[in-house]
Design a protein around this motif. Structure first.
Motif, PDB file in Angstrom:
ATOM      1  N   LEU A 128       7.033 -24.268  39.166  1.00 56.39           N
ATOM      2  CA  LEU A 128       5.720 -24.623  38.616  1.00 56.39           C
ATOM      3  C   LEU A 128       4.602 -24.277  39.597  1.00 56.39           C
ATOM      4  O   LEU A 128       3.581 -23.687  39.210  1.00 56.39           O
ATOM      5  CB  LEU A 128       5.681 -26.118  38.283  1.00 56.39           C
ATOM      6  CG  LEU A 128       6.579 -26.557  37.137  1.00 56.39           C
ATOM      7  CD1 LEU A 128       6.695 -28.081  37.103  1.00 56.39           C
ATOM      8  CD2 LEU A 128       6.044 -26.029  35.824  1.00 56.39           C
ATOM      9  N   VAL A 129       4.792 -24.626  40.855  1.00 60.53           N
ATOM     10  CA  VAL A 129       3.796 -24.308  41.889  1.00 60.53           C
ATOM     11  C   VAL A 129       3.588 -22.803  41.962  1.00 60.53           C
ATOM     12  O   VAL A 129       2.450 -22.313  41.981  1.00 60.53           O
ATOM     13  CB  VAL A 129       4.223 -24.876  43.259  1.00 60.53           C
ATOM     14  CG1 VAL A 129       3.358 -24.326  44.381  1.00 60.53           C
ATOM     15  CG2 VAL A 129       4.168 -26.395  43.237  1.00 60.53           C
ATOM     16  N   ASP A 130       4.680 -22.045  41.976  1.00 62.71           N
ATOM     17  CA  ASP A 130       4.584 -20.589  42.074  1.00 62.71           C
ATOM     18  C   ASP A 130       3.841 -19.991  40.884  1.00 62.71           C
ATOM     19  O   ASP A 130       3.015 -19.090  41.044  1.00 62.71           O
ATOM     20  CB  ASP A 130       5.976 -19.961  42.186  1.00 62.71           C
ATOM     21  CG  ASP A 130       6.673 -20.292  43.496  1.00 62.71           C
ATOM     22  OD1 ASP A 130       6.007 -20.787  44.440  1.00 62.71           O
ATOM     23  OD2 ASP A 130       7.912 -20.075  43.566  1.00 62.71           O
ATOM     24  N   ALA A 131       4.123 -20.477  39.677  1.00 69.82           N
ATOM     25  CA  ALA A 131       3.468 -19.948  38.477  1.00 69.82           C
ATOM     26  C   ALA A 131       1.975 -20.240  38.486  1.00 69.82           C
ATOM     27  O   ALA A 131       1.152 -19.369  38.158  1.00 69.82           O
ATOM     28  CB  ALA A 131       4.119 -20.525  37.224  1.00 69.82           C
ATOM     29  N   HIS A 132       1.594 -21.443  38.869  1.00 69.30           N
ATOM     30  CA  HIS A 132       0.167 -21.788  38.918  1.00 69.30           C
ATOM     31  C   HIS A 132      -0.548 -21.028  40.035  1.00 69.30           C
ATOM     32  O   HIS A 132      -1.681 -20.579  39.861  1.00 69.30           O
ATOM     33  CB  HIS A 132      -0.014 -23.301  39.071  1.00 69.30           C
ATOM     34  CG  HIS A 132       0.242 -24.049  37.795  1.00 69.30           C
ATOM     35  ND1 HIS A 132      -0.660 -24.093  36.760  1.00 69.30           N
ATOM     36  CD2 HIS A 132       1.327 -24.754  37.386  1.00 69.30           C
ATOM     37  CE1 HIS A 132      -0.162 -24.811  35.768  1.00 69.30           C
ATOM     38  NE2 HIS A 132       1.045 -25.218  36.121  1.00 69.30           N
ATOM     39  N   ARG A 133       0.116 -20.839  41.146  1.00 68.22           N
ATOM     40  CA  ARG A 133      -0.467 -20.065  42.240  1.00 68.22           C
ATOM     41  C   ARG A 133      -0.684 -18.608  41.804  1.00 68.22           C
ATOM     42  O   ARG A 133      -1.739 -18.027  42.055  1.00 68.22           O
ATOM     43  CB  ARG A 133       0.434 -20.115  43.477  1.00 68.22           C
ATOM     44  CG  ARG A 133      -0.168 -19.388  44.677  1.00 68.22           C
ATOM     45  CD  ARG A 133       0.685 -19.573  45.927  1.00 68.22           C
ATOM     46  NE  ARG A 133       0.594 -20.967  46.369  1.00 68.22           N
ATOM     47  CZ  ARG A 133       1.629 -21.709  46.717  1.00 68.22           C
ATOM     48  NH1 ARG A 133       2.850 -21.227  46.699  1.00 68.22           N
ATOM     49  NH2 ARG A 133       1.450 -22.953  47.114  1.00 68.22           N
ATOM     50  N   ALA A 134       0.306 -18.025  41.150  1.00 64.62           N
ATOM     51  CA  ALA A 134       0.176 -16.646  40.670  1.00 64.62           C
ATOM     52  C   ALA A 134      -0.969 -16.529  39.665  1.00 64.62           C
ATOM     53  O   ALA A 134      -1.730 -15.555  39.690  1.00 64.62           O
ATOM     54  CB  ALA A 134       1.491 -16.173  40.049  1.00 64.62           C
ATOM     55  N   ALA A 135      -1.123 -17.522  38.797  1.00 59.52           N
ATOM     56  CA  ALA A 135      -2.216 -17.503  37.812  1.00 59.52           C
ATOM     57  C   ALA A 135      -3.571 -17.547  38.512  1.00 59.52           C
ATOM     58  O   ALA A 135      -4.498 -16.817  38.141  1.00 59.52           O
ATOM     59  CB  ALA A 135      -2.072 -18.677  36.848  1.00 59.52           C
ATOM     60  N   ARG A 136      -3.696 -18.377  39.536  1.00 60.01           N
ATOM     61  CA  ARG A 136      -4.956 -18.441  40.289  1.00 60.01           C
ATOM     62  C   ARG A 136      -5.271 -17.137  40.996  1.00 60.01           C
ATOM     63  O   ARG A 136      -6.427 -16.816  41.256  1.00 60.01           O
ATOM     64  CB  ARG A 136      -4.900 -19.573  41.319  1.00 60.01           C
ATOM     65  CG  ARG A 136      -5.155 -20.932  40.756  1.00 60.01           C
ATOM     66  CD  ARG A 136      -5.428 -21.968  41.835  1.00 60.01           C
ATOM     67  NE  ARG A 136      -4.470 -21.952  42.924  1.00 60.01           N
ATOM     68  CZ  ARG A 136      -3.322 -22.623  42.962  1.00 60.01           C
ATOM     69  NH1 ARG A 136      -2.979 -23.368  41.941  1.00 60.01           N
ATOM     70  NH2 ARG A 136      -2.520 -22.550  44.010  1.00 60.01           N
ATOM     71  N   ASN A 137      -4.242 -16.366  41.300  1.00 58.02           N
ATOM     72  CA  ASN A 137      -4.420 -15.094  41.998  1.00 58.02           C
ATOM     73  C   ASN A 137      -4.475 -13.904  41.044  1.00 58.02           C
ATOM     74  O   ASN A 137      -4.242 -12.771  41.460  1.00 58.02           O
ATOM     75  CB  ASN A 137      -3.305 -14.896  43.032  1.00 58.02           C
ATOM     76  CG  ASN A 137      -3.437 -15.861  44.188  1.00 58.02           C
ATOM     77  OD1 ASN A 137      -4.541 -16.206  44.593  1.00 58.02           O
ATOM     78  ND2 ASN A 137      -2.314 -16.313  44.719  1.00 58.02           N
ATOM     79  N   GLY A 138      -4.771 -14.157  39.771  1.00 59.89           N
ATOM     80  CA  GLY A 138      -4.961 -13.076  38.809  1.00 59.89           C
ATOM     81  C   GLY A 138      -3.772 -12.763  37.937  1.00 59.89           C
ATOM     82  O   GLY A 138      -3.827 -11.858  37.100  1.00 59.89           O
ATOM     83  N   GLY A 139      -2.679 -13.468  38.096  1.00 58.01           N
ATOM     84  CA  GLY A 139      -1.498 -13.252  37.257  1.00 58.01           C
ATOM     85  C   GLY A 139      -1.671 -13.900  35.897  1.00 58.01           C
ATOM     86  O   GLY A 139      -2.718 -14.473  35.591  1.00 58.01           O
ATOM     87  N   PRO A 140      -0.630 -13.813  35.064  1.00 60.82           N
ATOM     88  CA  PRO A 140      -0.725 -14.439  33.735  1.00 60.82           C
ATOM     89  C   PRO A 140      -0.910 -15.949  33.854  1.00 60.82           C
ATOM     90  O   PRO A 140      -0.446 -16.581  34.809  1.00 60.82           O
ATOM     91  CB  PRO A 140       0.605 -14.084  33.073  1.00 60.82           C
ATOM     92  CG  PRO A 140       1.524 -13.683  34.164  1.00 60.82           C
ATOM     93  CD  PRO A 140       0.666 -13.202  35.304  1.00 60.82           C
ATOM     94  N   GLN A 141      -1.589 -16.514  32.882  1.00 60.97           N
ATOM     95  CA  GLN A 141      -1.868 -17.945  32.867  1.00 60.97           C
ATOM     96  C   GLN A 141      -0.656 -18.733  32.395  1.00 60.97           C
ATOM     97  O   GLN A 141       0.138 -18.253  31.595  1.00 60.97           O
ATOM     98  CB  GLN A 141      -3.058 -18.238  31.946  1.00 60.97           C
ATOM     99  CG  GLN A 141      -4.340 -17.555  32.376  1.00 60.97           C
ATOM    100  CD  GLN A 141      -4.762 -17.999  33.773  1.00 60.97           C
ATOM    101  OE1 GLN A 141      -5.020 -19.165  34.004  1.00 60.97           O
ATOM    102  NE2 GLN A 141      -4.804 -17.058  34.705  1.00 60.97           N
ATOM    103  N   VAL A 142      -0.537 -19.955  32.885  1.00 62.14           N
ATOM    104  CA  VAL A 142       0.504 -20.868  32.419  1.00 62.14           C
ATOM    105  C   VAL A 142       0.017 -21.469  31.100  1.00 62.14           C
ATOM    106  O   VAL A 142      -0.952 -22.219  31.077  1.00 62.14           O
ATOM    107  CB  VAL A 142       0.793 -21.974  33.453  1.00 62.14           C
ATOM    108  CG1 VAL A 142       1.767 -22.993  32.893  1.00 62.14           C
ATOM    109  CG2 VAL A 142       1.306 -21.370  34.754  1.00 62.14           C
TER     110      VAL A 142
END
Length: 131
Positions: free
Chosen positions: A60-74
């Motif tokens: 969960l932490v990794d997915a939210h971090r990736a979203a904040r860095n321009g990745g797909p949103q959770v």
């Protein structure tokens, strides 16, 4: 309001549920707006994984971090019900936060989508895309 889900995501959800039996699979739905484009499986770390799920907190932490860095949103989460009922259980209702996230529930070879809200879960219609 209709959710869009890629056929690849649906296939992967069904495969995840099948491979996890007799345990519940779980993970994170990713995309933008109401378009689910991918998923991120997460280990089910619940002590009773045959009847409950808990997504590995690091996933969960990794997915939210990736979203904040321009990745797909959770957009939400998914899990399977090995008992064959593709609808929110009483446990799911108790876990819901009311924040409007999307939940996919996989059971008996089908996937259903739900949006949680203040009044509980509401079925969320979806269309399959080739994305």
């Amino acid at each position: 309001m209709t959710l869009e889900v890629s056929s690849n995501v649906l296939d992967r959800l069904l495969a995840e549920a099948e491979s996890a039996l007799p345990r519940e699979c779980c993970g994170i739905l990713l995309g933008e707006g109401l378009i689910v484009t991918s998923l991120q499986p997460g280990a089910n770390v619940h002590p009773d994984p045959e009847t409950h799920f808990e997504i590995d907190p690091q996933a969960l932490v990794d997915a939210h971090r990736a979203a904040r860095n321009g990745g797909p949103q959770v957009l939400g989460y998914y899990h399977s019900h090995p008992n064959g009922l593709a609808r929110p259980s009483a446990t799911d209702e108790a876990m819901a936060t009311g924040q409007g996230v999307v939940w996919a529930i996989i059971a008996a070879g089908r996937v259903t989508f739900w949006r949680e809200g203040a009044a509980g879960f509401a079925a969320l219609p979806y269309v399959t895309t080739s994305r």
